[in-house]
Design an enzyme around this catalytic site. Structure first.
Site, PDB file in Angstrom:
ATOM      1  N   SER A  25      -0.080  23.876  14.561  1.00  0.00           N
ATOM      2  CA  SER A  25      -0.705  25.183  14.735  1.00  0.00           C
ATOM      3  C   SER A  25      -1.535  25.474  13.493  1.00  0.00           C
ATOM      4  O   SER A  25      -1.396  24.802  12.467  1.00  0.00           O
ATOM      5  CB  SER A  25       0.382  26.250  14.898  1.00  0.00           C
ATOM      6  OG  SER A  25      -0.122  27.551  14.763  1.00  0.00           O
TER       7      SER A  25
ATOM      8  N   TYR B 164       8.334  30.691  13.222  1.00  0.00           N
ATOM      9  CA  TYR B 164       7.303  29.862  13.851  1.00  0.00           C
ATOM     10  C   TYR B 164       6.467  29.164  12.778  1.00  0.00           C
ATOM     11  O   TYR B 164       6.184  27.965  12.868  1.00  0.00           O
ATOM     12  CB  TYR B 164       6.415  30.742  14.733  1.00  0.00           C
ATOM     13  CG  TYR B 164       5.349  30.005  15.505  1.00  0.00           C
ATOM     14  CD1 TYR B 164       5.624  29.425  16.736  1.00  0.00           C
ATOM     15  CD2 TYR B 164       4.040  29.901  15.021  1.00  0.00           C
ATOM     16  CE1 TYR B 164       4.653  28.763  17.463  1.00  0.00           C
ATOM     17  CE2 TYR B 164       3.058  29.241  15.728  1.00  0.00           C
ATOM     18  CZ  TYR B 164       3.365  28.669  16.949  1.00  0.00           C
ATOM     19  OH  TYR B 164       2.390  28.010  17.655  1.00  0.00           O
TER      20      TYR B 164
END
Length: 257
Positions: free
Chosen positions: A148, A161
Protein backbone atom coordinates in the site's frame (compact mmCIF):
# COMPACT_ATOMS: atom_id res chain seq x y z
CA UNK A 1 -7.27 -13.73 -25.13
CA UNK A 2 -3.61 -13.68 -24.13
CA UNK A 3 -0.90 -11.09 -24.65
CA UNK A 4 1.17 -11.33 -27.82
CA UNK A 5 4.54 -10.66 -26.18
CA UNK A 6 5.77 -13.99 -24.74
CA UNK A 7 7.60 -12.19 -21.93
CA UNK A 8 4.22 -11.31 -20.41
CA UNK A 9 2.47 -14.59 -21.15
CA UNK A 10 1.29 -16.68 -18.21
CA UNK A 11 0.25 -19.65 -20.34
CA UNK A 12 0.75 -22.92 -18.49
CA UNK A 13 1.07 -21.22 -15.10
CA UNK A 14 -1.22 -21.55 -12.09
CA UNK A 15 -1.80 -18.52 -9.88
CA UNK A 16 -3.27 -18.47 -6.37
CA UNK A 17 -4.73 -15.09 -5.44
CA UNK A 18 -5.79 -14.70 -1.82
CA UNK A 19 -8.79 -12.55 -0.98
CA UNK A 20 -9.97 -12.68 -4.58
CA UNK A 21 -13.74 -12.97 -4.42
CA UNK A 22 -14.05 -9.20 -4.92
CA UNK A 23 -12.16 -5.92 -4.96
CA UNK A 24 -8.48 -5.67 -5.86
CA UNK A 25 -7.95 -9.42 -5.62
CA UNK A 26 -10.74 -10.16 -8.06
CA UNK A 27 -9.44 -7.58 -10.54
CA UNK A 28 -5.93 -9.04 -10.33
CA UNK A 29 -7.26 -12.59 -10.73
CA UNK A 30 -9.14 -11.59 -13.88
CA UNK A 31 -6.02 -9.89 -15.21
CA UNK A 32 -3.78 -12.90 -14.61
CA UNK A 33 -6.34 -15.16 -16.26
CA UNK A 34 -6.44 -12.80 -19.24
CA UNK A 35 -2.67 -13.27 -19.58
CA UNK A 36 -3.19 -17.04 -19.78
CA UNK A 37 -2.92 -18.28 -16.19
CA UNK A 38 -5.16 -20.83 -14.55
CA UNK A 39 -6.36 -19.01 -11.45
CA UNK A 40 -7.19 -20.37 -8.00
CA UNK A 41 -9.49 -17.97 -6.15
CA UNK A 42 -9.33 -17.82 -2.36
CA UNK A 43 -11.52 -16.42 0.38
CA UNK A 44 -13.52 -17.56 3.40
CA UNK A 45 -16.98 -17.19 1.85
CA UNK A 46 -17.47 -20.21 -0.42
CA UNK A 47 -20.65 -18.85 -2.02
CA UNK A 48 -19.02 -15.56 -2.94
CA UNK A 49 -16.01 -17.42 -4.34
CA UNK A 50 -18.21 -19.59 -6.55
CA UNK A 51 -20.03 -16.51 -7.80
CA UNK A 52 -16.76 -14.84 -8.71
CA UNK A 53 -15.47 -18.03 -10.32
CA UNK A 54 -18.65 -18.38 -12.37
CA UNK A 55 -18.30 -14.85 -13.70
CA UNK A 56 -14.72 -15.56 -14.76
CA UNK A 57 -15.61 -18.90 -16.36
CA UNK A 58 -18.28 -17.10 -18.38
CA UNK A 59 -15.43 -15.07 -19.87
CA UNK A 60 -13.64 -18.29 -20.86
CA UNK A 61 -11.09 -18.32 -18.05
CA UNK A 62 -9.81 -21.45 -16.29
CA UNK A 63 -10.71 -20.94 -12.63
CA UNK A 64 -10.76 -23.03 -9.47
CA UNK A 65 -11.58 -22.13 -5.88
CA UNK A 66 -9.97 -22.85 -2.52
CA UNK A 67 -11.96 -21.57 0.44
CA UNK A 68 -9.75 -21.24 3.52
CA UNK A 69 -8.83 -18.68 6.16
CA UNK A 70 -5.37 -17.27 5.41
CA UNK A 71 -4.93 -16.29 9.07
CA UNK A 72 -5.30 -19.92 10.19
CA UNK A 73 -1.92 -21.62 9.84
CA UNK A 74 -3.36 -25.14 9.91
CA UNK A 75 -5.94 -24.21 7.27
CA UNK A 76 -3.22 -22.79 5.01
CA UNK A 77 -1.10 -25.92 5.35
CA UNK A 78 -4.12 -28.13 4.64
CA UNK A 79 -5.02 -26.10 1.55
CA UNK A 80 -1.57 -26.58 0.06
CA UNK A 81 -1.72 -30.26 0.85
CA UNK A 82 -5.00 -30.44 -1.09
CA UNK A 83 -3.32 -28.67 -3.99
CA UNK A 84 -0.46 -31.18 -3.79
CA UNK A 85 -2.88 -34.12 -3.79
CA UNK A 86 -4.65 -32.69 -6.84
CA UNK A 87 -1.30 -32.13 -8.61
CA UNK A 88 -1.94 -28.38 -8.89
CA UNK A 89 1.45 -26.74 -8.21
CA UNK A 90 1.27 -22.99 -7.61
CA UNK A 91 3.62 -21.06 -9.88
CA UNK A 92 2.38 -17.59 -8.95
CA UNK A 93 1.18 -16.42 -5.56
CA UNK A 94 -0.53 -13.08 -5.00
CA UNK A 95 -0.89 -12.31 -1.29
CA UNK A 96 -3.80 -9.88 -1.47
CA UNK A 97 -6.06 -10.72 1.50
CA UNK A 98 -6.51 -7.72 3.75
CA UNK A 99 -8.82 -5.71 5.97
CA UNK A 100 -8.93 -2.14 7.27
CA UNK A 101 -9.82 -0.71 10.67
CA UNK A 102 -10.05 3.02 11.26
CA UNK A 103 -9.67 3.93 14.92
CA UNK A 104 -7.42 6.23 16.96
CA UNK A 105 -4.32 4.43 18.16
CA UNK A 106 -4.99 5.07 21.86
CA UNK A 107 -8.45 3.50 21.52
CA UNK A 108 -7.28 0.30 19.81
CA UNK A 109 -7.86 -2.96 21.62
CA UNK A 110 -5.22 -5.70 21.45
CA UNK A 111 -7.55 -8.06 19.59
CA UNK A 112 -8.27 -5.37 16.96
CA UNK A 113 -4.55 -4.80 16.43
CA UNK A 114 -3.90 -8.52 16.10
CA UNK A 115 -6.79 -9.06 13.68
CA UNK A 116 -5.45 -6.46 11.24
CA UNK A 117 -1.83 -7.61 11.57
CA UNK A 118 -2.80 -11.27 11.18
CA UNK A 119 -4.95 -10.66 8.10
CA UNK A 120 -2.66 -8.22 6.29
CA UNK A 121 0.81 -9.44 7.27
CA UNK A 122 0.96 -12.79 9.05
CA UNK A 123 -1.21 -14.39 6.36
CA UNK A 124 1.37 -13.41 3.73
CA UNK A 125 4.00 -15.21 5.79
CA UNK A 126 1.87 -18.35 6.18
CA UNK A 127 0.84 -18.58 2.52
CA UNK A 128 4.20 -17.41 1.20
CA UNK A 129 6.07 -19.98 3.28
CA UNK A 130 3.92 -22.87 2.06
CA UNK A 131 4.19 -21.72 -1.55
CA UNK A 132 7.96 -21.33 -1.31
CA UNK A 133 8.41 -24.82 0.17
CA UNK A 134 7.05 -26.14 -3.11
CA UNK A 135 8.60 -23.55 -5.45
CA UNK A 136 12.15 -24.06 -4.17
CA UNK A 137 12.52 -27.70 -5.32
CA UNK A 138 11.12 -26.72 -8.75
CA UNK A 139 13.50 -23.77 -9.04
CA UNK A 140 10.73 -21.39 -10.06
CA UNK A 141 8.15 -19.13 -8.50
CA UNK A 142 6.64 -15.66 -8.51
CA UNK A 143 5.35 -14.08 -5.31
CA UNK A 144 3.51 -10.77 -5.46
CA UNK A 145 2.58 -9.25 -2.12
CA UNK A 146 0.02 -6.45 -2.02
CA UNK A 147 1.32 -3.55 0.01
CA UNK A 148 0.00 0.00 0.00
CA UNK A 149 1.01 3.63 0.07
CA UNK A 150 0.97 2.88 3.79
CA UNK A 151 4.01 0.66 3.21
CA UNK A 152 5.97 3.92 3.24
CA UNK A 153 3.69 6.61 4.70
CA UNK A 154 1.35 6.99 7.65
CA UNK A 155 -2.00 8.65 8.23
CA UNK A 156 -4.04 9.04 11.42
CA UNK A 157 -6.42 6.27 12.60
CA UNK A 158 -4.95 3.41 10.53
CA UNK A 159 -1.95 2.42 12.66
CA UNK A 160 -2.33 -1.39 12.52
CA UNK A 161 -2.89 -1.30 8.76
CA UNK A 162 0.16 0.95 8.33
CA UNK A 163 2.31 -1.32 10.49
CA UNK A 164 1.14 -4.37 8.54
CA UNK A 165 1.74 -2.83 5.13
CA UNK A 166 5.14 -1.54 6.22
CA UNK A 167 5.84 -5.10 7.28
CA UNK A 168 4.77 -6.37 3.86
CA UNK A 169 7.51 -4.28 2.26
CA UNK A 170 10.22 -5.79 4.47
CA UNK A 171 8.73 -9.28 4.35
CA UNK A 172 8.96 -9.02 0.56
CA UNK A 173 12.62 -8.05 0.81
CA UNK A 174 13.24 -10.92 3.23
CA UNK A 175 11.63 -13.39 0.82
CA UNK A 176 13.88 -12.09 -1.97
CA UNK A 177 16.97 -12.29 0.24
CA UNK A 178 16.33 -15.95 1.11
CA UNK A 179 14.67 -17.34 -2.01
CA UNK A 180 16.15 -15.52 -5.01
CA UNK A 181 18.90 -18.11 -5.43
CA UNK A 182 16.20 -20.74 -5.99
CA UNK A 183 14.68 -18.92 -8.97
CA UNK A 184 11.92 -17.21 -6.99
CA UNK A 185 11.10 -13.54 -7.46
CA UNK A 186 9.25 -11.86 -4.57
CA UNK A 187 8.00 -8.34 -5.18
CA UNK A 188 5.15 -6.14 -4.03
CA UNK A 189 2.60 -3.72 -5.42
CA UNK A 190 1.74 -0.57 -3.46
CA UNK A 191 -1.71 0.61 -4.54
CA UNK A 192 -2.72 4.19 -3.91
CA UNK A 193 -6.27 5.20 -3.09
CA UNK A 194 -8.48 2.84 -5.08
CA UNK A 195 -12.21 2.67 -5.76
CA UNK A 196 -13.05 -0.44 -3.71
CA UNK A 197 -15.66 -1.52 -1.18
CA UNK A 198 -13.02 -1.15 1.55
CA UNK A 199 -12.72 2.56 0.73
CA UNK A 200 -16.43 3.25 0.30
CA UNK A 201 -16.56 5.30 3.50
CA UNK A 202 -13.77 7.48 2.13
CA UNK A 203 -15.04 7.88 -1.42
CA UNK A 204 -18.43 8.98 -0.08
CA UNK A 205 -16.85 11.56 2.23
CA UNK A 206 -16.67 14.83 0.22
CA UNK A 207 -13.80 16.21 2.28
CA UNK A 208 -11.65 13.10 1.95
CA UNK A 209 -12.57 12.65 -1.71
CA UNK A 210 -11.40 16.21 -2.36
CA UNK A 211 -8.17 15.58 -0.43
CA UNK A 212 -7.34 12.47 -2.47
CA UNK A 213 -7.99 14.20 -5.78
CA UNK A 214 -6.04 17.27 -4.73
CA UNK A 215 -3.11 15.28 -3.32
CA UNK A 216 -2.81 12.87 -6.26
CA UNK A 217 -1.11 14.25 -9.39
CA UNK A 218 -3.55 12.25 -11.53
CA UNK A 219 -6.40 14.10 -9.77
CA UNK A 220 -8.52 10.98 -9.34
CA UNK A 221 -8.91 7.69 -7.49
CA UNK A 222 -7.41 4.56 -8.99
CA UNK A 223 -9.44 1.73 -10.46
CA UNK A 224 -8.82 -1.89 -9.36
CA UNK A 225 -8.14 -2.98 -12.95
CA UNK A 226 -5.25 -0.50 -13.10
CA UNK A 227 -3.24 -2.91 -10.93
CA UNK A 228 -3.36 -5.61 -13.60
CA UNK A 229 -0.39 -4.40 -15.63
CA UNK A 230 1.89 -4.37 -12.59
CA UNK A 231 0.61 -7.77 -11.47
CA UNK A 232 1.14 -9.41 -14.86
CA UNK A 233 4.61 -7.87 -15.11
CA UNK A 234 5.66 -9.16 -11.68
CA UNK A 235 4.09 -12.58 -12.32
CA UNK A 236 5.72 -13.09 -15.72
CA UNK A 237 9.13 -13.68 -17.26
CA UNK A 238 9.33 -9.94 -17.93
CA UNK A 239 10.41 -9.47 -14.29
CA UNK A 240 12.85 -12.37 -13.95
CA UNK A 241 15.65 -10.11 -12.61
CA UNK A 242 13.39 -7.91 -10.48
CA UNK A 243 13.42 -8.96 -6.84
CA UNK A 244 12.55 -7.47 -3.48
CA UNK A 245 10.95 -4.37 -4.93
CA UNK A 246 7.68 -2.54 -4.29
CA UNK A 247 6.01 -0.94 -7.29
CA UNK A 248 3.68 1.90 -6.33
CA UNK A 249 0.58 2.21 -8.49
CA UNK A 250 -0.78 5.42 -6.99
CA UNK A 251 -1.32 8.05 -9.67
CA UNK A 252 1.93 9.72 -8.59
CA UNK A 253 0.95 10.40 -4.97
CA UNK A 254 4.16 8.96 -3.52
CA UNK A 255 6.25 11.10 -5.90
CA UNK A 256 5.16 14.47 -4.49
CA UNK A 257 5.10 16.22 -1.13
Amino acid sequence: MTLNNPLFSLEGKTALVTGSSRGLGQAIAVGLAGAGARVVLNGVNADRLEEAAGAMRALGHAVEVEAFDVTDEAAVVAAFERLDDADRPIDILVNNAGIQLRKPLIELKAEEWRRVIDTNLTSAFFVGREAAKRMIPRGYGKIVNIGSLMSAFARPTVAPYTAAKGGIKLLTQSMAAEWAEYGIQANAIGPGYMLTDMNEALTSNPQFDSWVKGRTPSRRWGKPEELVGAAVFLASAASDYVNGQILYVDGGMSAVL
